[in-house]
Design a protein around this motif. Structure first.
Motif, PDB file in Angstrom:
ATOM      1  N   ASP A 675     112.083  62.881  38.103  1.00 14.15           N
ATOM      2  CA  ASP A 675     111.472  62.514  39.394  1.00 14.15           C
ATOM      3  C   ASP A 675     111.910  63.446  40.516  1.00 14.15           C
ATOM      4  O   ASP A 675     111.082  63.968  41.267  1.00 14.15           O
ATOM      5  CB  ASP A 675     111.849  61.063  39.756  1.00 14.15           C
ATOM      6  CG  ASP A 675     111.386  60.079  38.706  1.00 14.15           C
ATOM      7  OD1 ASP A 675     110.409  59.376  38.969  1.00 14.15           O
ATOM      8  OD2 ASP A 675     112.005  60.021  37.633  1.00 14.15           O
ATOM      9  N   GLU A 676     113.211  63.650  40.636  1.00 19.08           N
ATOM     10  CA  GLU A 676     113.742  64.484  41.717  1.00 19.08           C
ATOM     11  C   GLU A 676     113.282  65.924  41.580  1.00 19.08           C
ATOM     12  O   GLU A 676     112.871  66.560  42.561  1.00 19.08           O
ATOM     13  CB  GLU A 676     115.270  64.405  41.725  1.00 19.08           C
ATOM     14  CG  GLU A 676     115.903  65.118  42.915  1.00 19.08           C
ATOM     15  CD  GLU A 676     117.421  65.007  42.931  1.00 19.08           C
ATOM     16  OE1 GLU A 676     118.046  65.773  43.691  1.00 19.08           O
ATOM     17  OE2 GLU A 676     117.966  64.155  42.189  1.00 19.08           O
ATOM     18  N   ALA A 677     113.335  66.458  40.348  1.00 18.30           N
ATOM     19  CA  ALA A 677     112.956  67.847  40.118  1.00 18.30           C
ATOM     20  C   ALA A 677     111.482  68.077  40.441  1.00 18.30           C
ATOM     21  O   ALA A 677     111.116  69.082  41.072  1.00 18.30           O
ATOM     22  CB  ALA A 677     113.249  68.234  38.668  1.00 18.30           C
ATOM     23  N   LYS A 678     110.620  67.160  40.018  1.00 18.36           N
ATOM     24  CA  LYS A 678     109.183  67.319  40.271  1.00 18.36           C
ATOM     25  C   LYS A 678     108.875  67.222  41.757  1.00 18.36           C
ATOM     26  O   LYS A 678     108.048  67.974  42.283  1.00 18.36           O
ATOM     27  CB  LYS A 678     108.390  66.255  39.503  1.00 18.36           C
ATOM     28  CG  LYS A 678     108.275  66.522  38.009  1.00 18.36           C
ATOM     29  CD  LYS A 678     107.399  67.734  37.722  1.00 18.36           C
ATOM     30  CE  LYS A 678     107.214  67.939  36.225  1.00 18.36           C
ATOM     31  NZ  LYS A 678     106.415  69.135  35.928  1.00 18.36           N
ATOM     32  N   LEU A 679     109.541  66.310  42.454  1.00 20.66           N
ATOM     33  CA  LEU A 679     109.333  66.191  43.896  1.00 20.66           C
ATOM     34  C   LEU A 679     109.744  67.487  44.580  1.00 20.66           C
ATOM     35  O   LEU A 679     109.037  67.985  45.469  1.00 20.66           O
ATOM     36  CB  LEU A 679     110.129  65.010  44.450  1.00 20.66           C
ATOM     37  CG  LEU A 679     110.096  64.825  45.975  1.00 20.66           C
ATOM     38  CD1 LEU A 679     108.677  64.671  46.488  1.00 20.66           C
ATOM     39  CD2 LEU A 679     110.946  63.616  46.380  1.00 20.66           C
ATOM     40  N   LEU A 742     102.608  60.646  46.993  1.00 19.36           N
ATOM     41  CA  LEU A 742     102.777  59.269  46.544  1.00 19.36           C
ATOM     42  C   LEU A 742     103.741  59.250  45.364  1.00 19.36           C
ATOM     43  O   LEU A 742     103.483  59.878  44.332  1.00 19.36           O
ATOM     44  CB  LEU A 742     101.419  58.681  46.136  1.00 19.36           C
ATOM     45  CG  LEU A 742     101.420  57.250  45.587  1.00 19.36           C
ATOM     46  CD1 LEU A 742     101.994  56.278  46.608  1.00 19.36           C
ATOM     47  CD2 LEU A 742      99.999  56.833  45.208  1.00 19.36           C
ATOM     48  N   LEU A 743     104.847  58.538  45.517  1.00 18.64           N
ATOM     49  CA  LEU A 743     105.900  58.512  44.505  1.00 18.64           C
ATOM     50  C   LEU A 743     105.707  57.348  43.540  1.00 18.64           C
ATOM     51  O   LEU A 743     105.213  56.289  43.904  1.00 18.64           O
ATOM     52  CB  LEU A 743     107.270  58.380  45.185  1.00 18.64           C
ATOM     53  CG  LEU A 743     107.590  59.377  46.298  1.00 18.64           C
ATOM     54  CD1 LEU A 743     108.932  59.035  46.939  1.00 18.64           C
ATOM     55  CD2 LEU A 743     107.606  60.807  45.776  1.00 18.64           C
ATOM     56  N   ASN A 744     106.136  57.576  42.299  1.00 18.20           N
ATOM     57  CA  ASN A 744     106.223  56.491  41.293  1.00 18.20           C
ATOM     58  C   ASN A 744     104.931  55.709  41.123  1.00 18.20           C
ATOM     59  O   ASN A 744     104.929  54.479  41.167  1.00 18.20           O
ATOM     60  CB  ASN A 744     107.348  55.520  41.656  1.00 18.20           C
ATOM     61  CG  ASN A 744     108.723  56.132  41.467  1.00 18.20           C
ATOM     62  OD1 ASN A 744     108.974  57.232  41.935  1.00 18.20           O
ATOM     63  ND2 ASN A 744     109.610  55.436  40.791  1.00 18.20           N
ATOM     64  N   ALA A 745     103.838  56.433  40.921  1.00 20.88           N
ATOM     65  CA  ALA A 745     102.561  55.756  40.625  1.00 20.88           C
ATOM     66  C   ALA A 745     102.537  55.410  39.139  1.00 20.88           C
ATOM     67  O   ALA A 745     101.762  55.963  38.361  1.00 20.88           O
ATOM     68  CB  ALA A 745     101.379  56.643  41.011  1.00 20.88           C
ATOM     69  N   THR A 793      99.237  64.390  46.865  1.00 22.80           N
ATOM     70  CA  THR A 793      99.836  64.623  45.552  1.00 22.80           C
ATOM     71  C   THR A 793     100.387  63.309  45.027  1.00 22.80           C
ATOM     72  O   THR A 793     101.121  62.615  45.726  1.00 22.80           O
ATOM     73  CB  THR A 793     100.978  65.660  45.639  1.00 22.80           C
ATOM     74  OG1 THR A 793     100.464  66.871  46.218  1.00 22.80           O
ATOM     75  CG2 THR A 793     101.535  65.962  44.247  1.00 22.80           C
ATOM     76  N   ILE A 794     100.005  62.969  43.796  1.00 20.60           N
ATOM     77  CA  ILE A 794     100.432  61.705  43.190  1.00 20.60           C
ATOM     78  C   ILE A 794     101.369  62.010  42.033  1.00 20.60           C
ATOM     79  O   ILE A 794     100.987  62.712  41.087  1.00 20.60           O
ATOM     80  CB  ILE A 794      99.209  60.908  42.686  1.00 20.60           C
ATOM     81  CG1 ILE A 794      98.232  60.652  43.840  1.00 20.60           C
ATOM     82  CG2 ILE A 794      99.654  59.592  42.063  1.00 20.60           C
ATOM     83  CD1 ILE A 794      96.905  60.052  43.401  1.00 20.60           C
ATOM     84  N   LEU A 795     102.607  61.525  42.130  1.00 15.93           N
ATOM     85  CA  LEU A 795     103.579  61.702  41.051  1.00 15.93           C
ATOM     86  C   LEU A 795     103.527  60.469  40.160  1.00 15.93           C
ATOM     87  O   LEU A 795     103.766  59.345  40.621  1.00 15.93           O
ATOM     88  CB  LEU A 795     104.992  61.883  41.619  1.00 15.93           C
ATOM     89  CG  LEU A 795     105.209  63.071  42.571  1.00 15.93           C
ATOM     90  CD1 LEU A 795     106.678  63.177  42.953  1.00 15.93           C
ATOM     91  CD2 LEU A 795     104.740  64.371  41.941  1.00 15.93           C
ATOM     92  N   ALA A 796     103.201  60.692  38.880  1.00 17.67           N
ATOM     93  CA  ALA A 796     103.023  59.570  37.957  1.00 17.67           C
ATOM     94  C   ALA A 796     103.767  59.848  36.653  1.00 17.67           C
ATOM     95  O   ALA A 796     103.815  60.980  36.183  1.00 17.67           O
ATOM     96  CB  ALA A 796     101.537  59.351  37.672  1.00 17.67           C
TER      97      ALA A 796
END
Length: 941
Positions: A675-679, A742-745, A793-796
């Motif tokens: 999660d942190e690396a992708k953000l 958008l985090l943690n979709a 950007t949607i992080l899923a």
């Protein structure tokens, strides 16, 4: 025969035998006088005509003043000086129809002459077709008013108002609803509307009530109205105006309860009330303990679901925690465990059976319960009784359970206990269905166990220790606030409970709530909470104890209005016939149902707040602002399409702020722990894309929940060219940024859409739930999407993307940009229908585990050849194939497994990779190796 009854002037007709004179009357059939002398007949006719004309004109003269007033009003509609709203024109219509009925319709055109007939014609036409007259008047007025106030609309804001914004300002119906989509400039509309009303001389500032939901929004609106227009209009919150009304009526304002503005203090008060009620050792204390022991969670069983996946998903949303502290697998087991605890019967949950059972391929036998003092075992069987066509009785299982296999398992357990001479007590689902599960258990245990019921206060202390009181107190507090703000009664709740078939749990809850509410009201001791505030003010307005000075009520964020606030607005509107309601909102952004907002009030705006005209109720006007000043086309259109999947949403057109030159919406897949690396990757790309001389870009990180907020100070240090902030989606309403992430979709209980379901008990004091699945969560997603100006950007999760992300990816209409191969193949669990998710085991190998870990337990290794992908059954073959090219013999027993070589006491054989869960096997024919096809090449995923 009266002159009033004549329908036309007398008629003469010469004949051989003299002149015939005919008189037409409403009272009699036509009267004809024959054989009269022509001269006499003519003189008589002229006299009647003169008398008849005089009579008609005299009648009209009596009503001349009234006719002049009505005629002036009707003729003024050709070029109205004010918006011809229903409430303004309705009195004119009533007067015109009354005069037409009593006089004008009875006048004869021949008797009064063409000039007088032409004079009354506009009034008669208006009385006959008022809707056309009003519609034409509205069109004329709006066109002229838009032109008259052009300079005002050009300069009231920093940019000229759009055509839609201008229209919403000059429209002044009894009830006007402005549909203000995300970024459409609703604040500009309210500012301009308030200034226009005063500058146009329509209202004095003190006649305008400007309402906002939050104190800061009200303050900002007041400042903006005065700064832009010079008009000093103070915007107020609903609570502020309510408090003022109470002060005016009562002479002073009652003290505000300490807990009214402190949620923690409010919850603590509810907890204290519960504790005090328990320690009084009354019937109330028994009701409280009974609720905690048997009704704390929603009492659904596997019989209420069609698939294992649905059942397991529901069970995971419940915390089936017993009073002893362990987590059990079904509601009926929870009832049994808590009954044992209440009655002082010590037990173990799912202990390993005391005797070693010979090798059967099964896991070690673990009965449901073992009573530690007596050594008695309890097994609860999920079977019900069913009558067959021939009248016999048979045991049946839940829809998704293999009946034969389950009944065989029951027989096996009985045999194990019989062989080892251990006592087994059996309970059944049909006993709960018949209302005797616990009484039946007591009877079965009576010969073996002496009950020693624990004191109520001891059980309550245990409940507190398990922290079950905390969540229940929050539930009670939420229910109490909704109960008061909605003006509900206990009878209302009981009636609704019966209609919704909520059963014993709702009755048990209301048995607790009633004394808690009574005690809460006592402890207010004359002070007031926010719920009292609005309801008391509404009551004073409804009964006339408060006389309202307001003629225009302007409401911001109307989609958030609750029943109690709506009641106050209606009461203020009803005080004077010419009061207008001007509401600005967006049903697509209605996301506060948990706080009492009722979207139905906006969807049925005309019915709730509209006027009446020409026997038509609910008269109102809707203006769609349409244009967004925020989002580029890809984001604006995708968000619109997404929210309109729910057909109940009001359809609105969208004019985007600009055109995107490259993909504006991206989905980035995130592996576990990344999660942190992708953000950081996403932020780095945004920072790198900025021109060297550009001012810092704004980046808004959004989360469905506060707890997923990343390390903000660290991010700001690493990316100084970006102005980064974090908000929950609910807290982000009204905000915007160049870029939104958008985090943690992800799917899951605290994913997005959230799978934390409101307790069904709250439906007793809530607006009717929408039938469309995830209706409110879909609007929350719309709010998230429309915070973005340029990119979203949607992080899923790679393994557990949310259903929203899956929808966005699959439908090309959304034009979502996804990296090639980023979307993982969905693997369905053959055992329960859930998803098989890739995880890394302690041995470093990749395994595929069912998402319903606690219930299903399906576990498969990755392909032995490539070590990463999951082999799946190939359609129409007896093989299991991997995407790397390897193939294996399918397992004859289970749906997901395949056979690999194993060694046993009789040599090598083929066994299922899911052993010992699955005991599927096959012989190795003629000592050959199993038919395993090696991959053509290794493939990493």
């Amino acid at each position: 025969m009266s002159l009033e009854a004549l329908t036309k002037a007398p008629a003469l007709r010469k004949g051989m035998l003299g002149t015939a004179l005919t008189i037409n009357s409403q009272e009699y059939d036509d009267v004809t006088l024959k054989g009269a002398g022509h001269s006499d007949a003519w003189e008589f006719t002229e006299a009647v005509k003169a008398a008849w004309t005089h009579f008609n004109l005299a009648a009209l003269e009596k009503e001349a003043a009234q006719l002049d007033r009505i005629l002036a009003g009707v003729l003024a509609l050709a070029a109205p000086s004010r918006y011809p709203s229903a409430c303004q024109i309705a009195p004119l219509l009533d007067a015109a129809r009354a005069l037409d009925s009593s006089l004008l319709s009875k006048l004869n055109a021949e008797a009064i002459g063409p000039e007088v007939a032409a004079r009354i014609a506009p009034v008669r036409k208006f009385a006959t077709d008022p809707r056309t007259a009003r519609a034409n008047a509205i069109t004329t007025f709006v066109a002229a008013e838009l032109d008259r106030w052009k300079d005002f609309f050009d300069t009231i804001e920093s940019k000229p108002l759009t055509p839609e914004q201008r229209l919403s300002v000059v429209v002044d119906e009894d009830a006007t609803l402005v549909l203000a989509g995300a970024g459409s400039g609703k604040t500009s509309v309210i500012t301009a509307k308030a200034a226009y009303l005063v500058k146009a001389g329509i209202r004095q500032p003190e006649e305008i009530l400007l309402l906002a939901f939050a104190k800061n929004a009200a303050e900002e609106m007041s400042e903006r109205v005065e700064a832009r227009s010079g008009v000093p209009i103070v915007a107020r919150t609903f609570h502020a105006i309510s408090y003022d009304i109470i002060g005016i009526v009562e002479g002073s304002k009652p003290a505000l309860a300490d807990h009214a503005t402190d949620d923690m203090a409010f919850t603590n008060l509810i907890k204290q009330i519960l504790k005090d009620l328990v320690y009084r050792l009354s019937e109330v204390s028994t009701a409280i303990i009974q609720f905690f022991a048997h009704f704390l969670v929603e009492p659904k069983t596997e019989w209420d679901f069609k698939t294992k996946h649905d059942f397991y998903t529901h069970m995971e949303s419940q915390d089936l925690r017993t009073l002893q502290g362990e987590k059990v697998k079904s509601y009926e087991e929870l009832q049994i465990a808590n009954w044992l605890y209440e009655n002082g019967v010590e037990y173990e949950y799912e202990p390993v059976y005391e005797h070693k059972v010979p090798e059967t391929g099964r896991r070690d036998y673990q009965p449901d319960f073992r009573l530690t003092e007596s050594g008695i075992y309890i097994e609860h069987f999920g079977v019900r009784r069913q009558k067959t066509a021939d009248g016999r009785e048979r045991l049946v299982t839940a829809p998704f359970v293999d009946r034969d296999e389950y009944l065989a398992g029951m027989d096996w357990k009985r045999k194990v206990h019989a062989e080892h001479k251990t006592i087994l007590i059996e309970t059944y689902s049909y006993e709960r269905q018949e209302g005797r599960l616990l009484t039946g258990l007591a009877e079965k245990l009576a010969p073996h166990v002496t009950l020693n019921p624990r004191p109520v206060d001891t059980i309550y202390d245990r409940i507190v220790e398990l922290k079950q009181v905390d969540d229940f107190s929050k539930l009670l507090g939420t229910f109490l606030r909704k109960f008061k703000s909605g003006g509900y009664s206990l009878q209302d709740c009981e009636t609704k409970s019966d209609r919704m078939k909520l059963g014993k749990r709702a009755r048990a809850f209301l048995d607790v709530f009633a004394p808690v509410f009574e005690e809460y009201q006592k402890r207010l001791e004359g002070r007031i909470d926010f719920e009292d505030m609005i309801l008391r003010a509404a009551h004073y307005a409804e009964t006339g104890l408060y006389v309202s000075p307001f003629r225009h009520i302007l409401v911001d964020e109307f989609q958030d209005i609750s029943q109690s606030r709506a009641r106050l607005v209606k009461a203020l509107k009803a005080q004077h016939p010419d009061v207008r309601v001007f509401a600005v909102g967006d049903d697509w952004q209605s996301i506060f149902r948990f706080a009492g907002s009722d979207i139905h009030l906006m969807r049925h705006f005309g019915r709730e707040f509209g006027g009446t005209f020409d026997d038509e109720a609910g008269v109102h006007r809707t203006v769609d602002l349409g244009r967004t000043f925020r989002s580029v086309d890809q984001i604006a259109f995708a968000a619109r399409s997404f929210v309109l999947r729910n057909p109940a949403q009001i359809e609105k057109q969208i004019v985007p702020a600009g055109t995107a030159t490259e993909p504006a919406i991206r989905v980035v897949s995130v592996s576990k722990g990344e999660d942190e690396a992708k953000l950081n990757e996403v932020l780095a790309a945004l920072s790198a894309a900025m021109a060297p001389e550009a001012k810092p870009a704004t980046v808004l990180l959004l989360g469905r929940y506060r707890f997923i907020e990343p390390d903000m100070p660290g991010l700001r240090r690493r990316f100084p060219r970006l102005k980064i902030s974090f908000k929950t989606i609910h807290a982000s309403k009204g905000l915007e940024a160049d870029h939104v992430i958008l985090l943690n979709a992800d799917s899951g209980r605290t994913g997005f859409p959230s799978e934390i379901v409101d307790d069904p008990l709250l439906s007793l004091v809530s607006p009717e739930e929408e039938p469309f699945r995830n209706a409110e969560e879909r609007r929350v997603m719309y709010v998230a999407m429309t915070r973005a100006r340029h990119t979203l950007t949607i992080l899923a999760s790679n393994a557990r993307p949310s259903s929203f992300v899956t929808e966005l990816r699959k439908d090309p209409a959304y034009a979502i940009s996804t990296a090639p191969g980023a979307e993982p193949e969905a693997h369905i669990c053959g055992e329960c229908g859930g998803r098989l998710l890739g995880v890394t085991g302690q041995d470093g190998r990749i395994w595929y585990r069912c998402e319903h870990v606690q219930h299903c337990g399906n576990l498969l290794p990755a392909c032995p050849s490539c070590g990463t992908a999951l082999p799946r059954h190939a359609e129409g073959t007896s093989e299991v194939r991997c995407e790397c090219g390897a193939s294996y013999p399918t397992c004859p027993e289970c749906k997901d497994g395949w056979l690999v070589e194993r060694s046993g006491s009789f040599g090598k054989f083929l066994g299922c990779v899911r052993y010992p869960t699955c005991t599927g096997k096959a012989k190795i024919a003629n000592g050959d190796r199993p038919a395993i096809t090696k991959p053509r090449r290794r493939k990493r995923i």
